[in-house]
Design an enzyme around this catalytic site. Structure first.
Site, PDB file in Angstrom:
ATOM      1  N   ASP A  20       0.835  -1.203   0.000  1.00 22.77           N
ATOM      2  CA  ASP A  20       0.000   0.000   0.000  1.00 22.77           C
ATOM      3  C   ASP A  20       0.869   1.252   0.000  1.00 22.77           C
ATOM      4  O   ASP A  20       1.948   1.261   0.599  1.00 22.77           O
ATOM      5  CB  ASP A  20      -0.920  -0.015   1.230  1.00 22.77           C
ATOM      6  N   HIS A  37       2.378   3.611  -9.194  1.00 20.44           N
ATOM      7  CA  HIS A  37       2.250   2.178  -9.489  1.00 20.44           C
ATOM      8  C   HIS A  37       3.477   1.658 -10.245  1.00 20.44           C
ATOM      9  O   HIS A  37       3.922   0.534 -10.027  1.00 20.44           O
ATOM     10  CB  HIS A  37       0.966   1.901 -10.281  1.00 20.44           C
ATOM     11  N   LEU A 131      11.278 -20.165  -5.567  1.00 26.70           N
ATOM     12  CA  LEU A 131      10.254 -19.321  -4.923  1.00 26.70           C
ATOM     13  C   LEU A 131       8.917 -19.404  -5.671  1.00 26.70           C
ATOM     14  O   LEU A 131       8.887 -19.361  -6.904  1.00 26.70           O
ATOM     15  CB  LEU A 131      10.739 -17.859  -4.942  1.00 26.70           C
TER      16      LEU A 131
HETATM   17  C1  FPP Z   1      -1.606   0.255  -3.439  1.00 27.33           C
HETATM   18  O1  FPP Z   1      -1.320   1.582  -3.561  1.00 27.33           O
HETATM   19  C2  FPP Z   1      -1.256  -0.555  -4.568  1.00 27.33           C
HETATM   20  C3  FPP Z   1      -2.158  -1.166  -5.401  1.00 27.33           C
HETATM   21  C4  FPP Z   1      -3.595  -0.956  -5.408  1.00 27.33           C
HETATM   22  C5  FPP Z   1      -1.752  -2.178  -6.311  1.00 27.33           C
HETATM   23  C6  FPP Z   1      -0.856  -1.826  -7.391  1.00 27.33           C
HETATM   24  C7  FPP Z   1       0.383  -2.559  -7.216  1.00 27.33           C
HETATM   25  C8  FPP Z   1       1.362  -2.485  -8.080  1.00 27.33           C
HETATM   26  C9  FPP Z   1       1.269  -1.662  -9.312  1.00 27.33           C
HETATM   27  C10 FPP Z   1       2.548  -3.273  -7.905  1.00 27.33           C
HETATM   28  C11 FPP Z   1       2.503  -4.269  -9.024  1.00 27.33           C
HETATM   29  C12 FPP Z   1       3.077  -5.504  -8.644  1.00 27.33           C
HETATM   30  C13 FPP Z   1       3.088  -6.596  -9.428  1.00 27.33           C
HETATM   31  C14 FPP Z   1       3.830  -7.763  -8.970  1.00 27.33           C
HETATM   32  C15 FPP Z   1       2.425  -6.688 -10.737  1.00 27.33           C
HETATM   33  P1  FPP Z   1      -2.507   2.623  -3.479  1.00 27.33           P
HETATM   34  O2  FPP Z   1      -2.801   3.047  -4.866  1.00 27.33           O
HETATM   35  O3  FPP Z   1      -3.679   2.067  -2.750  1.00 27.33           O
HETATM   36  O4  FPP Z   1      -1.826   3.753  -2.643  1.00 27.33           O
HETATM   37  P2  FPP Z   1      -2.517   4.892  -1.759  1.00 27.33           P
HETATM   38  O5  FPP Z   1      -3.162   4.191  -0.581  1.00 27.33           O
HETATM   39  O6  FPP Z   1      -1.366   5.733  -1.348  1.00 27.33           O
HETATM   40  O7  FPP Z   1      -3.498   5.609  -2.635  1.00 27.33           O
END
Ligand code: FPP
Length: 246
Positions: A20, A37, A131
């Site tokens: 997060d 992201h 892994l």
């Molecule tokens: C949270 O940050 C993250 C997500 C909702 C998911 C996105 C994750 C990634 C892009 C990493 C990708 C990984 C792989 C392995 C494909 P948020 O947007 O909720 O952050 P905030 O709470 O600060 O708004």
């Protein structure tokens, strides 16, 4: 040099991460959430490598929840494309490091091209013995429990035969052990529908760091803190009789 822990240090078999803070990371820099992201993906790649080097057997990454569809169409599309590109681009890396990719979540609710890409990479890596990376995508703990119930009803399991062990066999990845440790970055103290069944006895670590800032050293620190936790699973370690005193 591969990332390592001191010798004889207990390494958890399964680490789950609620990644997060991408959006806040970007906002702090006056950038678009999508940039957060992109940075989050870079971090995920580094942590996959570190987990592999450390000898962790399973790493679950909470990429996209069943509730994340509430975000703007642009952001959802961006994350989906990012996942697809990641899987296609990293296949050689997975091969070289013997990393097996798994999926947790409802593939039927995913855009067909994403679901197909996940199926393909899961198939292409299924014989790798290193892994295991479980990508929780279109994943919700409640949704997984409901889908598991539907699967066990369809299989004809009757009430008298239903035990926790039988139920477990109908989860998305029944052969993956429950997570020993679940880390959440981003400063919030909640589990957001992640691994509701599997995380019943996990150790939890809530960190303020935003996901793009999470480092290999932070993972190592998390394992050190995990090693200092006493896991009781509801019992009284060392002296079971203490638990039965009047
Ligand atoms: C949270 O940050 C993250 C997500 C909702 C998911 C996105 C994750 C990634 C892009 C990493 C990708 C990984 C792989 C392995 C494909 P948020 O947007 O909720 O952050 P905030 O709470 O600060 O708004």
């Amino acid at each position: 040099m591969p990332f390592s822990m001191p010798p004889r240090f207990p390494i958890p078999s399964h680490v789950g991460i609620i990644m997060d803070g991408n959006g806040r990371w970007a906002r702090k820099r006056n950038q678009l959430r999508t940039q957060g992201h992109l940075e989050g993906l870079k971090t995920a790649k580094r942590i996959v490598q570190a987990a592999s080097d450390l000898g962790i057997a399973c790493l679950s990454l909470y990429v996209f929840s069943t509730e994340n569809w509430r975000r703007s169409a642009g952001e959802v599309g961006f994350i989906m494309t990012l996942v697809k590109q990641y899987l296609a681009a990293e296949l050689e890396f997975f091969r070289k490091n013997r990393i097996r990719i798994r999926h947790a979540g409802d593939s039927e609710g995913l855009p067909p091209d994403i679901a197909e890409e996940i199926r393909r990479v899961c198939r292409d890596t299924e014989d790798f013995e290193g892994l295991q990376v479980i990508l929780a995508l279109n994943y919700g703990g409640r949704d997984e429990i409901l889908r598991s119930i539907k699967r066990l009803l369809a299989a004809g399991v009757v009430q008298e035969d239903l035990t926790e062990a039988v139920f477990r066999g109908y989860l998305d990845n029944p052969d993956i052990p429950d997570p020993d440790l679940i880390i959440r970055t981003g400063g919030d103290f909640r589990i957001s529908n992640f691994f509701l069944w599997e995380g019943a006895y996990s150790e939890y670590l809530f960190l303020d760091k935003l996901w793009p800032d999470f480092s290999e050293e932070d993972l190592r620190d998390a394992l050190v803190r995990f090693a200092g936790r006493e896991r009781k699973f509801g019992g009284i370690p060392g002296n079971p009789a203490d638990g039965i005193m009047a």
